[in-house]
Design a protein around this motif. Structure first.
Motif, mmCIF file in Angstrom:
data_model
loop_
_atom_site.group_PDB
_atom_site.id
_atom_site.type_symbol
_atom_site.label_atom_id
_atom_site.label_comp_id
_atom_site.label_asym_id
_atom_site.label_seq_id
_atom_site.Cartn_x
_atom_site.Cartn_y
_atom_site.Cartn_z
ATOM 1 N N ARG A 167 0.838 -1.211 0.000
ATOM 2 C CA ARG A 167 0.000 0.000 0.000
ATOM 3 C C ARG A 167 0.873 1.262 0.000
ATOM 4 N NH1 ARG A 167 -5.414 -1.311 0.964
ATOM 5 N NH2 ARG A 167 -5.772 -3.174 2.232
ATOM 6 N N ALA A 168 1.903 1.255 0.831
ATOM 7 C CA ALA A 168 2.802 2.409 0.904
ATOM 8 C C ALA A 168 3.537 2.616 -0.421
ATOM 9 C CB ALA A 168 3.798 2.233 2.051
ATOM 10 N N ALA A 169 3.932 1.528 -1.060
ATOM 11 C CA ALA A 169 4.614 1.633 -2.359
ATOM 12 C C ALA A 169 3.679 2.251 -3.392
ATOM 13 C CB ALA A 169 5.076 0.250 -2.815
ATOM 14 N N LEU A 170 2.437 1.788 -3.423
ATOM 15 C CA LEU A 170 1.472 2.345 -4.377
ATOM 16 C C LEU A 170 1.166 3.800 -4.069
ATOM 17 C CD1 LEU A 170 -0.830 -0.767 -4.654
ATOM 18 C CD2 LEU A 170 0.412 0.301 -6.554
ATOM 19 N N ASP A 171 1.016 4.125 -2.796
ATOM 20 C CA ASP A 171 0.763 5.520 -2.405
ATOM 21 C C ASP A 171 1.943 6.418 -2.748
ATOM 22 O OD1 ASP A 171 -1.726 4.800 -1.440
ATOM 23 O OD2 ASP A 171 -1.095 4.784 0.675
ATOM 24 N N GLY A 172 3.156 5.850 -2.713
ATOM 25 C CA GLY A 172 4.361 6.626 -2.991
ATOM 26 C C GLY A 172 4.603 6.868 -4.467
ATOM 27 N N GLY A 173 3.928 6.100 -5.311
ATOM 28 C CA GLY A 173 4.057 6.292 -6.748
ATOM 29 C C GLY A 173 5.102 5.393 -7.370
ATOM 30 N N LEU A 174 4.644 4.302 -7.929
ATOM 31 C CA LEU A 174 5.536 3.378 -8.631
ATOM 32 C C LEU A 174 5.484 3.652 -10.129
ATOM 33 C CD1 LEU A 174 4.636 0.082 -6.758
ATOM 34 C CD2 LEU A 174 6.882 1.185 -6.777
ATOM 35 N N ASP A 175 6.542 3.262 -10.824
ATOM 36 C CA ASP A 175 6.575 3.423 -12.270
ATOM 37 C C ASP A 175 5.591 2.453 -12.924
ATOM 38 O OD1 ASP A 175 7.848 0.831 -12.695
ATOM 39 O OD2 ASP A 175 9.716 1.761 -12.037
ATOM 40 N N ASP A 176 5.419 2.603 -14.226
ATOM 41 C CA ASP A 176 4.425 1.812 -14.956
ATOM 42 C C ASP A 176 4.773 0.334 -15.060
ATOM 43 O OD1 ASP A 176 2.806 4.004 -15.336
ATOM 44 O OD2 ASP A 176 3.582 4.451 -17.344
ATOM 45 N N VAL A 177 5.988 -0.035 -14.751
ATOM 46 C CA VAL A 177 6.368 -1.448 -14.738
ATOM 47 C C VAL A 177 5.977 -2.079 -13.402
ATOM 48 C CG1 VAL A 177 8.332 -3.044 -14.762
ATOM 49 C CG2 VAL A 177 8.249 -1.146 -16.390
ATOM 50 N N HIS A 178 6.287 -1.385 -12.307
ATOM 51 C CA HIS A 178 6.080 -1.965 -10.979
ATOM 52 C C HIS A 178 4.680 -1.723 -10.415
ATOM 53 C CE1 HIS A 178 10.478 -1.815 -11.357
ATOM 54 N NE2 HIS A 178 10.390 -2.968 -10.729
ATOM 55 N N ARG A 179 4.005 -0.653 -10.831
ATOM 56 C CA ARG A 179 2.679 -0.354 -10.290
ATOM 57 C C ARG A 179 1.692 -1.495 -10.528
ATOM 58 N NH1 ARG A 179 -1.589 0.318 -12.092
ATOM 59 N NH2 ARG A 179 -0.820 0.711 -14.174
ATOM 60 N N PRO A 180 1.551 -2.003 -11.774
ATOM 61 C CA PRO A 180 0.595 -3.103 -11.959
ATOM 62 C C PRO A 180 1.001 -4.366 -11.196
ATOM 63 C CG PRO A 180 1.667 -2.545 -14.047
ATOM 64 C CD PRO A 180 2.111 -1.549 -13.043
ATOM 65 N N GLN A 181 2.286 -4.611 -11.071
ATOM 66 C CA GLN A 181 2.744 -5.754 -10.280
ATOM 67 C C GLN A 181 2.309 -5.591 -8.829
ATOM 68 O OE1 GLN A 181 6.945 -6.871 -10.741
ATOM 69 N NE2 GLN A 181 6.960 -5.670 -12.628
ATOM 70 N N ALA A 182 2.487 -4.385 -8.292
ATOM 71 C CA ALA A 182 2.122 -4.129 -6.899
ATOM 72 C C ALA A 182 0.619 -4.267 -6.690
ATOM 73 C CB ALA A 182 2.604 -2.742 -6.468
ATOM 74 N N VAL A 183 -0.167 -3.793 -7.644
ATOM 75 C CA VAL A 183 -1.626 -3.933 -7.536
ATOM 76 C C VAL A 183 -2.010 -5.406 -7.515
ATOM 77 C CG1 VAL A 183 -3.818 -3.557 -8.746
ATOM 78 C CG2 VAL A 183 -2.171 -1.678 -8.549
ATOM 79 N N ILE A 184 -1.465 -6.181 -8.429
ATOM 80 C CA ILE A 184 -1.786 -7.607 -8.501
ATOM 81 C C ILE A 184 -1.335 -8.317 -7.226
ATOM 82 C CG2 ILE A 184 -1.221 -9.770 -9.687
ATOM 83 C CD1 ILE A 184 -1.114 -8.033 -12.311
ATOM 84 N N GLN A 185 -0.129 -8.039 -6.796
ATOM 85 C CA GLN A 185 0.397 -8.708 -5.606
ATOM 86 C C GLN A 185 -0.385 -8.302 -4.358
ATOM 87 O OE1 GLN A 185 4.747 -8.823 -7.647
ATOM 88 N NE2 GLN A 185 4.789 -8.538 -5.439
ATOM 89 N N LEU A 186 -0.722 -7.024 -4.227
ATOM 90 C CA LEU A 186 -1.519 -6.598 -3.081
ATOM 91 C C LEU A 186 -2.901 -7.241 -3.131
ATOM 92 C CD1 LEU A 186 -2.161 -5.004 -0.543
ATOM 93 C CD2 LEU A 186 -2.587 -2.996 -1.996
ATOM 94 N N ALA A 187 -3.519 -7.253 -4.294
ATOM 95 C CA ALA A 187 -4.847 -7.861 -4.410
ATOM 96 C C ALA A 187 -4.796 -9.344 -4.048
ATOM 97 C CB ALA A 187 -5.398 -7.665 -5.822
ATOM 98 N N SER A 188 -3.791 -10.044 -4.492
ATOM 99 C CA SER A 188 -3.647 -11.453 -4.150
ATOM 100 C C SER A 188 -3.466 -11.626 -2.646
ATOM 101 C CB SER A 188 -2.458 -12.056 -4.903
ATOM 102 O OG SER A 188 -2.261 -13.397 -4.529
ATOM 103 N N THR A 189 -2.658 -10.768 -2.065
ATOM 104 C CA THR A 189 -2.429 -10.796 -0.621
ATOM 105 C C THR A 189 -3.721 -10.532 0.135
ATOM 106 O OG1 THR A 189 -0.101 -10.202 -0.809
ATOM 107 C CG2 THR A 189 -1.184 -9.627 1.246
ATOM 108 N N LEU A 190 -4.474 -9.537 -0.307
ATOM 109 C CA LEU A 190 -5.740 -9.207 0.350
ATOM 110 C C LEU A 190 -6.708 -10.386 0.271
ATOM 111 C CD1 LEU A 190 -6.204 -5.519 -0.810
ATOM 112 C CD2 LEU A 190 -5.522 -6.325 1.472
ATOM 113 N N ARG A 191 -6.752 -11.030 -0.886
ATOM 114 C CA ARG A 191 -7.607 -12.216 -1.040
ATOM 115 C C ARG A 191 -7.207 -13.273 -0.035
ATOM 116 N NH1 ARG A 191 -7.996 -17.165 -3.619
ATOM 117 N NH2 ARG A 191 -5.845 -17.107 -4.293
ATOM 118 N N ASN A 192 -5.914 -13.505 0.121
ATOM 119 C CA ASN A 192 -5.425 -14.500 1.073
ATOM 120 C C ASN A 192 -5.722 -14.108 2.517
ATOM 121 O OD1 ASN A 192 -4.451 -16.159 -0.950
ATOM 122 N ND2 ASN A 192 -2.414 -15.264 -0.901
ATOM 123 N N LEU A 193 -5.853 -12.816 2.765
ATOM 124 C CA LEU A 193 -6.157 -12.327 4.116
ATOM 125 C C LEU A 193 -7.656 -12.259 4.386
ATOM 126 C CD1 LEU A 193 -3.503 -9.460 4.399
ATOM 127 C CD2 LEU A 193 -3.491 -11.669 5.607
ATOM 128 N N GLY A 194 -8.469 -12.711 3.428
ATOM 129 C CA GLY A 194 -9.911 -12.694 3.611
ATOM 130 C C GLY A 194 -10.571 -11.395 3.197
#
Length: 163
Positions: free
Chosen positions: A63-90
Motif C-alpha cells: 500500500r505504501a509503495a502504491l501511495d508513494g508512486g511506482l513506475d508503470d512497470v512496478h505499479r501493476p505488479q504491486a496492484v496484482i500482488q496486493l490484491a492477491s495478498t488481500l484475497r489471502n487475508l480474507g
C-alpha cells in the motif's frame, strides 16, 4: 546506482537456494540503500514478505509503495500482488475492486491478462464463480488457435447471467 540496485534485487529473487528468511533479509538490506519511503524499495520488501507467507506484513508495504508512486512497470505488479495478498487475508471484496480498477486503466497494462487471472480468483473467493469463469474465458479467448469467437461468446453469456 539504480541499474545495479535492480540487478542485485533480481539476483536475490533468482537465487532458488535462498530460504524465505534469507531472501527477506537480503531484500531488506538492499532496499535499505534507498531513501526511506522509496516506493520501489517498499514494493520489494512487500514482495519478500509475501513470498515468505507473511501476507499481513506485506500488505502495508504494498500500500505504501502504491501511495508513494511506482513506475508503470512496478505499479501493476504491486496492484496484482496486493490484491492477491488481500484475497489471502480474507479481503477478497477489496481485491476485486482493486483489480477491476486496474483493468479499467488506459492505456491497458502489459499485465492485463495477469490482473484478469487474479480477478477471477478473487471472484471465486467472494462466491461469484460464474463471473470468475466469464473473466477467465474472456481473457483466454484471444490466445486460442481455434474457437476464439465461440469461447468469447460463451464467456459473455456467462457474464450476462451475473449482471
Amino acid at each position: 546506482m539504480h541499474d545495479d540496485w535492480a540487478a542485485r534485487i533480481e539476483a536475490i529473487w533468482d537465487d532458488d537456494a535462498l530460504s524465505d528468511e534469507s531472501r527477506l533479509e537480503r531484500i531488506d538490506a538492499v532496499a535499505a540503500e534507498r531513501p526511506a519511503g522509496d516506493p520501489l524499495a517498499l514494493f520489494e520488501r512487500g514482495g519478500a514478505r509475501d513470498a515468505a507467507g507473511l501476507e499481513a506484513d506485506a500488505a502495508p508495504l504494498y500500500r505504501a509503495a502504491l501511495d508513494g508512486g511506482l513506475d508503470d512497470v512496478h505499479r501493476p505488479q504491486a496492484v496484482i500482488q496486493l490484491a492477491s495478498t488481500l484475497r489471502n487475508l480474507g479481503l477478497a471484496d477489496e481485491a476485486v475492486g482493486m483489480l477491476r480498477a486496474e483493468l479499467a486503466r488506459r492505456p491497458a497494462s502489459p499485465l492485463h491478462d495477469e490482473a484478469s487471472a487474479f480477478l477471477a480468483l478473487a471472484l471465486v473467493s467472494v462466491g461469484r464463480e460464474r463471473e470468475a469463469a466469464s473473466v477467465a474465458l474472456r481473457t483466454l479467448a484471444p490466445h486460442l488457435s481455434r474457437y476464439t469467437c465461440s469461447v468469447a461468446s460463451y464467456a459473455e453469456e456467462l457474464g450476462e447471467d451475473t449482471a
